[in-house]
Design an enzyme around this catalytic site. Structure first.
Site, PDB file in Angstrom:
ATOM      1  N   VAL A  82      12.821 -35.720 -42.481  1.00  0.00           N
ATOM      2  CA  VAL A  82      14.089 -36.316 -42.590  1.00  0.00           C
ATOM      3  C   VAL A  82      15.250 -35.350 -42.961  1.00  0.00           C
ATOM      4  O   VAL A  82      15.014 -34.631 -43.866  1.00  0.00           O
ATOM      5  CB  VAL A  82      14.032 -37.488 -43.812  1.00  0.00           C
ATOM      6  CG1 VAL A  82      15.262 -38.087 -43.932  1.00  0.00           C
ATOM      7  CG2 VAL A  82      12.863 -38.564 -43.215  1.00  0.00           C
ATOM      8  N   LYS A  83      16.302 -35.374 -41.852  1.00  0.00           N
ATOM      9  CA  LYS A  83      17.477 -34.837 -42.376  1.00  0.00           C
ATOM     10  C   LYS A  83      18.424 -35.306 -43.111  1.00  0.00           C
ATOM     11  O   LYS A  83      18.978 -36.324 -42.915  1.00  0.00           O
ATOM     12  CB  LYS A  83      17.874 -34.411 -41.076  1.00  0.00           C
ATOM     13  CG  LYS A  83      18.644 -32.951 -41.005  1.00  0.00           C
ATOM     14  CD  LYS A  83      19.147 -32.639 -39.226  1.00  0.00           C
ATOM     15  CE  LYS A  83      19.842 -31.439 -39.386  1.00  0.00           C
ATOM     16  NZ  LYS A  83      20.355 -31.147 -37.769  1.00  0.00           N
TER      17      LYS A  83
END
Length: 215
Positions: A82-83
């Site tokens: 997850v960025k």
């Protein structure tokens, strides 16, 4: 140093993967929007091509919504990372994801202290941006070196992804200055393979071979 590709284009990812060098993929909302496809479906498709980490970015700016989005992204495939943007709310989300065992990539890092904060919040990766710092008269490579030194001094396991890579010199210098990973657009990967002396050497070999066949 490992190589990631920075794209949401499936053909570019497949082509890079065929070279045997691809360790992961980074995407962002702009890259996915350019493809004109469903975000979650494209991430799922990428995860089917690449075994390594695939960074998928949240859109929300509030921590609770980032967490909600990130949980859904993490369900797509086990290699999803997850960025999250480097903000106060982003750090809160990173801490929550770390507690949940969800890997994170903190993006839009422009200072060493931002990278340190992200690492201490539990980030798996931090992404200092080279080209954008160069654009405003700073040396992006100084940032990579500072972050690498700080992480080494304090025995921090968070990996450094050199991002906003514009050319082959960025890649070489990122490797020399301690980046663990460089995430690179497809056109730059193509440029890395080439060198004029390589081309000249091949032409000479072929010409010499043809001469031997004429005898």
């Amino acid at each position: 140093m490992k190589f990631f590709i920075d794209t949401a284009n499936i053909n570019e990812i497949k082509e890079a993967n065929e070279l045997g060098i691809l360790a992961g993929v980074t995407t962002n909302p702009s890259l996915v929007a350019k493809e004109g496809v469903d975000f979650h479906e494209r991430i799922r498709e990428i995860c089917g091509v690449v075994e390594g980490p695939v960074s998928a970015e949240v859109i929300s700016l509030e921590a609770d919504k980032m967490i909600e989005e990130g949980k859904e992204l993490a369900k797509i495939a086990p290699n999803v990372v997850v960025k999250v943007p480097m903000t106060k709310e982003g750090l809160k989300a990173v801490k929550a994801f770390s507690d949940l065992g969800i890997r994170t990539n903190v993006t839009l890092v422009f200072s060493a202290v931002q990278a340190l904060l992200a690492a201490r919040a539990g980030a798996t990766y931090v992404s200092p941006f080279l080209g954008r710092l160069d654009d405003i008269g700073h040396n992006g490579m100084d940032l990579i070196r500072q972050v690498a030194e700080i992480f080494a001094i304090h025995d921090i396991e968070t990996e450094i992804i050199a991002a906003s890579v514009r050319h082959s010199v960025h890649v070489t210098e990122a490797a020399l200055n301690g980046a663990h990973i460089a995430t690179i657009p497809a056109n730059v990967i193509g440029a890395l393979v080439k060198h004029p002396l390589t081309d000249q050497g091949i032409e000479k070999f072929l010409a010499d071979w043809e001469k031997t066949q004429e005898k």
